[in-house]
Design an enzyme around this catalytic site. Structure first.
Site, PDB file in Angstrom:
ATOM      1  N   CYS A 187      -1.339   6.842   6.438  1.00 54.50           N
ATOM      2  CA  CYS A 187      -2.788   6.387   6.716  1.00 54.50           C
ATOM      3  C   CYS A 187      -2.822   5.797   8.150  1.00 54.50           C
ATOM      4  O   CYS A 187      -1.835   5.208   8.740  1.00 54.50           O
ATOM      5  CB  CYS A 187      -3.287   5.309   5.682  1.00 54.50           C
ATOM      6  SG  CYS A 187      -4.905   4.606   6.482  1.00 54.50           S
ATOM      7  N   CYS A 197       0.790  -1.257   0.053  1.00 51.02           N
ATOM      8  CA  CYS A 197       0.131   0.041   0.004  1.00 51.02           C
ATOM      9  C   CYS A 197       0.867   1.061  -0.042  1.00 51.02           C
ATOM     10  O   CYS A 197       1.832   1.243   0.740  1.00 51.02           O
ATOM     11  CB  CYS A 197      -0.911  -0.001   1.200  1.00 51.02           C
ATOM     12  SG  CYS A 197      -1.820   1.501   1.577  1.00 51.02           S
ATOM     13  N   ASP A 226     -19.161 -11.187  24.935  1.00 50.91           N
ATOM     14  CA  ASP A 226     -18.615 -10.770  23.775  1.00 50.91           C
ATOM     15  C   ASP A 226     -18.512  -9.104  24.011  1.00 50.91           C
ATOM     16  O   ASP A 226     -19.337  -8.763  22.728  1.00 50.91           O
ATOM     17  CB  ASP A 226     -18.999 -11.220  22.544  1.00 50.91           C
ATOM     18  CG  ASP A 226     -18.103 -10.853  21.678  1.00 50.91           C
ATOM     19  OD1 ASP A 226     -17.136 -10.253  21.563  1.00 50.91           O
ATOM     20  OD2 ASP A 226     -18.705 -11.122  20.329  1.00 50.91           O
ATOM     21  N   TYR A 270     -24.237  -9.397  25.185  1.00 48.78           N
ATOM     22  CA  TYR A 270     -23.573  -8.576  24.170  1.00 48.78           C
ATOM     23  C   TYR A 270     -23.545  -9.231  22.586  1.00 48.78           C
ATOM     24  O   TYR A 270     -22.664  -9.591  22.102  1.00 48.78           O
ATOM     25  CB  TYR A 270     -21.954  -8.365  24.277  1.00 48.78           C
ATOM     26  CG  TYR A 270     -21.738  -7.597  25.799  1.00 48.78           C
ATOM     27  CD1 TYR A 270     -21.728  -6.331  26.126  1.00 48.78           C
ATOM     28  CD2 TYR A 270     -21.481  -8.687  26.716  1.00 48.78           C
ATOM     29  CE1 TYR A 270     -21.494  -5.939  27.341  1.00 48.78           C
ATOM     30  CE2 TYR A 270     -21.218  -8.152  27.935  1.00 48.78           C
ATOM     31  CZ  TYR A 270     -21.120  -7.016  28.346  1.00 48.78           C
ATOM     32  OH  TYR A 270     -20.696  -6.566  29.597  1.00 48.78           O
ATOM     33  N   CYS A 305     -12.155  -8.191  22.401  1.00 48.50           N
ATOM     34  CA  CYS A 305     -11.488  -7.360  21.338  1.00 48.50           C
ATOM     35  C   CYS A 305     -10.370  -6.436  21.836  1.00 48.50           C
ATOM     36  O   CYS A 305      -9.983  -5.847  21.101  1.00 48.50           O
ATOM     37  CB  CYS A 305     -12.494  -6.806  20.409  1.00 48.50           C
ATOM     38  SG  CYS A 305     -13.519  -5.489  21.194  1.00 48.50           S
ATOM     39  N   GLU A 317     -28.517  -7.723  24.246  1.00 48.35           N
ATOM     40  CA  GLU A 317     -27.843  -6.519  23.746  1.00 48.35           C
ATOM     41  C   GLU A 317     -28.474  -5.196  23.844  1.00 48.35           C
ATOM     42  O   GLU A 317     -29.791  -5.159  24.009  1.00 48.35           O
ATOM     43  CB  GLU A 317     -28.222  -7.153  22.169  1.00 48.35           C
ATOM     44  CG  GLU A 317     -27.691  -6.124  21.164  1.00 48.35           C
ATOM     45  CD  GLU A 317     -26.297  -5.549  20.944  1.00 48.35           C
ATOM     46  OE1 GLU A 317     -25.614  -6.292  21.128  1.00 48.35           O
ATOM     47  OE2 GLU A 317     -26.292  -4.373  20.922  1.00 48.35           O
TER      48      GLU A 317
HETATM   49  N1  SAH Z   1     -21.449 -11.030  19.799  1.00 49.26           N
HETATM   50  C1  SAH Z   1     -21.755 -10.310  18.614  1.00 49.26           C
HETATM   51  C2  SAH Z   1     -21.491  -8.675  18.805  1.00 49.26           C
HETATM   52  C3  SAH Z   1     -20.252  -8.392  19.515  1.00 49.26           C
HETATM   53  S1  SAH Z   1     -19.846  -6.564  19.648  1.00 49.26           S
HETATM   54  C4  SAH Z   1     -20.961 -10.612  17.433  1.00 49.26           C
HETATM   55  O1  SAH Z   1     -20.018 -11.253  17.422  1.00 49.26           O
HETATM   56  O2  SAH Z   1     -21.332 -10.155  16.350  1.00 49.26           O
HETATM   57  C5  SAH Z   1     -20.339  -6.021  21.062  1.00 49.26           C
HETATM   58  C6  SAH Z   1     -21.932  -5.748  21.063  1.00 49.26           C
HETATM   59  O3  SAH Z   1     -22.431  -5.394  22.661  1.00 49.26           O
HETATM   60  C7  SAH Z   1     -22.431  -4.957  20.278  1.00 49.26           C
HETATM   61  O4  SAH Z   1     -23.331  -5.205  19.451  1.00 49.26           O
HETATM   62  C8  SAH Z   1     -22.819  -3.747  21.129  1.00 49.26           C
HETATM   63  O5  SAH Z   1     -24.076  -2.969  20.689  1.00 49.26           O
HETATM   64  C9  SAH Z   1     -23.208  -4.392  22.521  1.00 49.26           C
HETATM   65  N2  SAH Z   1     -23.166  -3.640  23.708  1.00 49.26           N
HETATM   66  C10 SAH Z   1     -22.206  -2.702  24.069  1.00 49.26           C
HETATM   67  N3  SAH Z   1     -22.378  -2.451  25.468  1.00 49.26           N
HETATM   68  C11 SAH Z   1     -23.442  -3.218  25.940  1.00 49.26           C
HETATM   69  C12 SAH Z   1     -24.032  -3.443  27.087  1.00 49.26           C
HETATM   70  N4  SAH Z   1     -23.794  -2.691  28.179  1.00 49.26           N
HETATM   71  N5  SAH Z   1     -25.163  -4.639  27.403  1.00 49.26           N
HETATM   72  C13 SAH Z   1     -25.315  -5.265  26.173  1.00 49.26           C
HETATM   73  N6  SAH Z   1     -24.897  -5.076  25.012  1.00 49.26           N
HETATM   74  C14 SAH Z   1     -23.998  -4.240  24.629  1.00 49.26           C
END
Ligand code: SAH
Length: 513
Positions: A80, A74, A439, A361, A466, A382
Site C-alpha cells: 500500500c 497491517c 496555513d 487559508y 504541512c 479562503e
Molecule cells: N486553516 C484551515 C485550512 C488549511 S488547508 C484548517 O486548519 O482547517 C489550506 C486551505 O487553503 C484550504 O482550505 C484551501 O482551500 C485553501 N487555499 C488554497 N489555496 C489558497 C489561496 N491561494 N488562497 C486562499 N486559500 C487557499
C-alpha cells in the site's frame, strides 16, 4: 567505486531515512535507497534502478533487524502507498520528522543548525498512533476476476489493493464499505474504470466526527447531476439508469435494493448523512462539485477542544468550538492532533483580547474561530466559496461575531485591501494587523501574499505548515524582510506516514511583544 547493475543483490546496513521514508545505506561510498528498510537494519536488497553514485533497491530480506523495527499490524503495509513508516517504532518516526523539519530549515531556509536547535521544541506526538483518521476516501474498482473491490492504491500506481480495514481509519469504515460492496455485487452495479471512463461507482468517502460520533457516507458516482435531476431541481425526464444512485427527487424510482442499501447504512449507530457526489470527469480529483443528500442531513458536526499546550498532557481548558462539516469542506483529518495544532497556533499568536488578526487559508474558519475567542477582530481568507459559507455559519453557531470572512486567493485579497482597491469597509486595523496567521496548502504561500504581509508589518506572524520544505523557503523570505523566528514545533498529524505539520511563531525585529 564499484558500480551496480540492475538485479544485483547487495547487503547493506541502513543508517538513515530519506524524505519519502525509504531506508538509506552506503556500500563502498555508493548510496542505496531501500524502500521498507529502517535505520539499524542489515538487509539484502535488489538493485532496481542504478545511477553513477546511487541506486534504488528493493528490500529482499532483513538479515539482522534493527532494534527500531516493529512488526506492522497491517498486512498490506508493503504494497500500500499510504503508510511509509509503519515498520519503524513510533518514537523513531517522531525523531525522523523532527530531523526532516530541521534539515529543511537548514538546507532550504539557510538557517544555522545551532539557531534551529535553539528554537525548536520537541515534536508533539500521539498517544495512540493508529485509527486516528476521521476521513477516508476509498477508490472502487474491479479485481482481475471482475469482482468489485475497494481499498487503497498501491504505492505510485492506480491499481487497487483490496482492503476494507485500513488501520488508520475509523472502526466503522469496514462495515460501511462491506455493505456497499455487497449491494454492488448483488445488484450488478459497476465500478468506475478510469481507463475506459465507464462504470458507475468511483469512490466512497466516509467521515466521522470523533467527538460527536456522527458518521457521513458519500458515494461518488460517474454521472452528471443532469442525468438524475434538472437544474431547477425538478424531476428529470430521463429515468435514472438501472443501478444508478437516485436522488431525493426520484424517491419513487429508487430501486428497492437501493432503498435497502440506504436503510442498512442508516442503521449503523451514529449515521447522520448519506449522499451522492457527481463526478463524470476524466480526472484524479476525487469529488465533483455537486452533492445530493439521499438520507439524513447534508452535514455532520464535530467539536474541537482548546488545550493548554504549556502544561504536561495538554489538558482541556474548558473552551470548545463546534463545526459543521460537509463532504466537500476541508477539515483536518486527525482530530486528536488538530486540537494540539490549533491550540499551539493560538498560544503562538499571543492574544490578549485587543488584537486584530488575519487568518489566511482559513478553510471553514477553524483556526479563525479559535483566534476570535481571544482577539478583538479576526479576518479570514479562503479560496473555496463553500468553505467561507461554512465558516460564517460556524461563527454564528459558536456565538462569535468578531470574525469576518472573505472568499478569494490570499495573494489577491490581502494586496487588494492593502493597496486600498477595496475601499468599502476598509478600516485601518485591517491594513496593520497585530498578528497574521497563515496555513497554506503544501505549495506554501504565494510571493505576493508574503510581500504584502511584510508591508503590513504585523508584530507577530504564525505560520502553520504541512510541508517543511515550502515552509523553509517562505521563512527565509519573511526573515529577509525583517522578521525573526521565535519558536518552531512539529505536530504529528499523520502518524505512520512521512508527513508532518509544523507551527512557527515569528516576530518583527524591533517590535515590542
Ligand atoms: N486553516 C484551515 C485550512 C488549511 S488547508 C484548517 O486548519 O482547517 C489550506 C486551505 O487553503 C484550504 O482550505 C484551501 O482551500 C485553501 N487555499 C488554497 N489555496 C489558497 C489561496 N491561494 N488562497 C486562499 N486559500 C487557499
Amino acid at each position: 567505486m564499484k558500480e551496480y547493475q540492475k538485479n544485483d543483490l547487495v547487503t547493506v546496513t541502513i543508517e538513515d531515512v530519506g524524505s519519502e521514508g525509504e531506508g538509506i545505506g552506503k556500500v563502498d561510498g555508493f548510496t542505496l535507497f531501500v524502500k521498507d528498510a529502517v535505520p539499524g537494519d542489515t538487509v539484502t536488497a535488489k538493485i532496481m534502478k542504478s545511477k553513477k553514485t546511487y541506486a534504488y533497491a528493493r528490500l529482499e530480506k532483513v538479515e539482522t533487524p534493527s532494534p527500531f523495527r516493529v512488526t506492522s499490524s497491517c498486512k498490506f503495509y508493503r504494497q500500500c502507498g499510504g503508510c511509509q513508516l509503519q515498520a519503524l517504532s513510533y518514537e523513531k518516526q517522531l525523531e525522523f520528522k523532527h530531523q526532516k523539519i530541521r534539515n529543511n530549515l537548514i538546507r532550504i531556509g539557510g538557517f544555522a543548525p545551532e539557531f534551529v536547535d535553539a528554537k525548536m521544541d520537541a515534536i508533539v506526538g500521539m498517544d495512540e498512533p493508529l485509527h486516528y483518521r476521521n476521513k477516508a476516501q476509498y477508490p472502487v474498482g474491479t479485481d482481475r476476476d471482475g469482482n468489485v473491490i475497494t481499498g487503497f492504491y498501491a504505492g505510485r500506481t492506480h491499481s487497487i489493493i483490496a482492503n476494507t480495514d485500513c488501520l488508520l481509519g475509523a472502526p466503522e469504515n469496514q462495515k460501511i464499505l462491506e455493505i456497499i460492496l455487497e449491494y454492488m455485487r448483488e445488484n450488478k452495479v459497476t465500478a468506475y474504470d478510469e481507463t475506459t471512463g465507464k462504470g458507475l461507482v468511483r469512490h466512497i468517502l466516509i467521515r466521522k466526527g470523533f467527538t460527536s460520533g456522527e458518521l457521513m457516507v458519500c458515494i461518488v458516482i460517474n454521472r452528471n447531476p443532469s442525468d438524475v435531476m434538472t437544474k431547477a431541481g425538478e424531476r428529470s425526464k430521463k429515468k435514472p439508469q438501472k443501478g444508478a444512485f437516485a436522488t431525493e427527487m426520484h424517491e419513487k424510482e429508487i430501486l428497492p435494493a437501493q432503498k435497502k442499501l440506504v436503510e442498512t447504512l442508516a442503521r449503523i449507530p451514529g449515521m447522520k448523512s448519506i449522499s451522492v457526489n457527481f463526478n463524470s470527469e476524466n480526472t484524479n480529483v476525487i469529488l465533483g462539485r455537486e452533492v445530493q443528500t439521499i438520507w439524513g442531513e447534508p452535514t455532520i458536526d464535530d467539536v474541537i477542544h482548546v488545550r493548554d499546550m504549556k502544561s504536561e498532557g495538554y489538558p482541556f481548558t474548558g473552551d470548545a468550538l463546534t463545526f459543521k462539516i460537509s463532504p466537500l469542506s476541508f477539515y483536518q483529518v486527525n482530530p486528536v492532533q488538530t486540537e494540539k495544532l490549533y491550540s499551539l497556533a493560538l498560544e503562538y499568536a499571543g492574544l490578549t483580547g485587543k488584537e486584530t488578526v488575519w487568518d489566511l487559508y482559513c478553510g471553514i474558519g477553524t483556526i479563525s474561530l479559535f483566534l476570535a475567542r481571544k482577539a478583538k477582530q479576526v479576518y479570514g481568507v479562503e479560496i473555496v466559496e463553500q468553505a467561507i459559507l461554512d465558516a460564517r455559519e460556524n461563527a454564528l453557531r459558536n456565538g462569535i461575531s468578531n470574525a469576518k470572512f472573505f472568499v478569494g486567493k490570499a495573494e489577491e485579497v490581502l494586496p487588494a485591501y492593502y493597496e486600498g482597491k477595496l475601499e468599502t469597509g476598509v478600516v485601518n486595523d485591517m491594513l496593520h494587523p497585530d498578528v497574521i496567521v497563515v496555513d497554506p496548502p503544501r505549495k506554501g504561500c504565494d510571493e505576493a501574499c508574503l510581500s504584502t504581509m511584510l508591508k503590513m508589518q504585523p508584530p507577530r506572524i504564525v505560520y502553520v505548515s504541512c510541508d517543511s520544505a515550502t515552509l523553509a523557503r517562505d521563512l527565509k523570505v519573511l526573515c529577509d524582510g525583517g522578521y525573526e523566528i521565535q519558536k518552531i514545533r512539529g505536530v504529528d498529524q499523520f502518524a505512520q506516514t512521512v508527513h508532518c505539520e509544523v507551527v512557527v511563531s515569528m516576530s518583527r525585529v524591533g517590535s515590542k511583544l
